[in-house]
Design an enzyme around this catalytic site. Sequence first.
Site, mmCIF file in Angstrom:
data_model
loop_
_atom_site.group_PDB
_atom_site.id
_atom_site.type_symbol
_atom_site.label_atom_id
_atom_site.label_comp_id
_atom_site.label_asym_id
_atom_site.label_seq_id
_atom_site.Cartn_x
_atom_site.Cartn_y
_atom_site.Cartn_z
ATOM 1 C CD GLU A 1 13.050 -0.856 -7.418
ATOM 2 O OE1 GLU A 1 14.001 -0.100 -7.628
ATOM 3 O OE2 GLU A 1 11.870 -0.458 -7.336
ATOM 4 C CB CYS B 1 5.964 -4.827 -0.877
ATOM 5 S SG CYS B 1 5.188 -4.652 -2.497
ATOM 6 C CB CYS C 1 4.590 -5.075 -15.130
ATOM 7 S SG CYS C 1 2.848 -5.580 -15.027
ATOM 8 C CB CYS D 1 -1.229 0.191 -15.167
ATOM 9 S SG CYS D 1 -2.090 -1.384 -14.937
ATOM 10 C CB CYS E 1 2.154 1.272 -12.960
ATOM 11 S SG CYS E 1 3.234 0.100 -12.101
ATOM 12 C CB CYS F 1 1.347 1.839 -4.195
ATOM 13 S SG CYS F 1 0.259 0.896 -5.269
#
Length: 340
Positions: free
Chosen positions: A92, A105, A112, A116, A119, A331
Site C-alpha cells: 500500500e 508514503c 513486515c 511490532c 502495527c 500510521c
Amino acid sequence: MKPGIKDLTRPELEEALSRLGEKPVHAAAAFSALYRDGAGSFAVMTRLPGRLRVRLARAFSLPSFAAPETLVSAVDGTRKLLFSFRGGAPAESVVLPGKGRLSACLSSQSGCACGCSFCATGAMGLVRDLRPSEIVAQYEACRREAGGPLSSLVFMGMGEPFLNWENLRKAVLILSDDAGHGFPQSKMTVSTVGVVPVIRELAGSPLKLRLAVSLVAADEKLRARLVPMEARWPLREVLAAARGYCAARRAQVFFEYIVFDGVNDSAEDASRLAVLIKDIPCRLNLIPHNPPGGPGAGVTRAVKAFQKAMMASGVRTYLRLEKGPDISAACGQLAARGRR
C-alpha cells in the site's frame, strides 16, 4: 527469466549496454524513455537505435503493473492505493494532502518481519521484499493519483526499509536520476525502527536522504515489549548510530514517538526521553496511536502535556495529525485491505 530493466540504476544499465557491445551513453535516453515517456515496450523507445531496441528486448523484460485499487478518505481527502505485485504480494501507498503540498508514503516491503505489537503490517508477517521497480511504480501511481507533482516522499509505509536496503537504495537512485524522474533526494525521508548497520552506512554515503528513527519508548524493557527488534539493536545503540549520522552529515534526525494512552505518555516517560535525545540535533514527532482497523483517540490531554514537557526540555516537538483514519491509511494501519 530475463531481468527487469526497471530494476537497474543508470550506471548498472550502462554496464549492461557495454556487455551487449553497445555505447553506455544510450542509457540516458533509455532512462528518459522509461521514466519520462512511460514507454510500455522497447519497440516504442524510438530515441534508441533500432538495433539496440532489439538487443534490449532480448536481454531484459519490461513488466507492466496493474492499476492499484484506490480508497479516498471522506474525512480529509487522503488517498490509499492498494497494489498487487508479482505473486500476489500486496503493498500500500498513501497520498497525503497538506497545506499547499502533497506527500506520498511508499512501502518498501510486502508485509513486515519486525512484528511490532501495535502495527497492522507487522501482524501480516513478511511476504517478500519489493523490487526497485515496484517501489518506483508506487511513486508513479501516487503522482498520477495526485494529479500533479509531489512535494515529498516518505518511505514509511509497509515494511522496514533498512531490511530491504539494497532494493530501496536502487529505487532512490532511479527516482532521483536526472535522466528519469529527477525527484530530489533531499525531499525523501526514510524511516527505520533502528537497523544500526544501515544507519551507519547511510551516514557515510553520498545519498542525501533524510533519516527518521522510530523510538516508540524511552525505556528499553518497554520498547522490547512493543518492538521485538529491540533485542537485536537496543535503543542505546540506535541512538548512538543516530548521533553518528548527525555528526557525519551535519544534519538533524527525525525521531518518531508513538504515544500509547497510559503506556508511555507519563511525565516520567517525557523526562526519560528528554534525557536520551536532548543532545542530538533532532525534531521529535509525536504520533498518537492509531489502532489497526479503526481511528485512534487522537490528540489527547496526555499527548499535549507530553509535547509541552518535551519542548520545556529544549526538544523541538511536533504533533503528527492522523490522516485517513476511515480508510485505515494512518500510521500503523496499513495491512493491504481493500474494499470489503
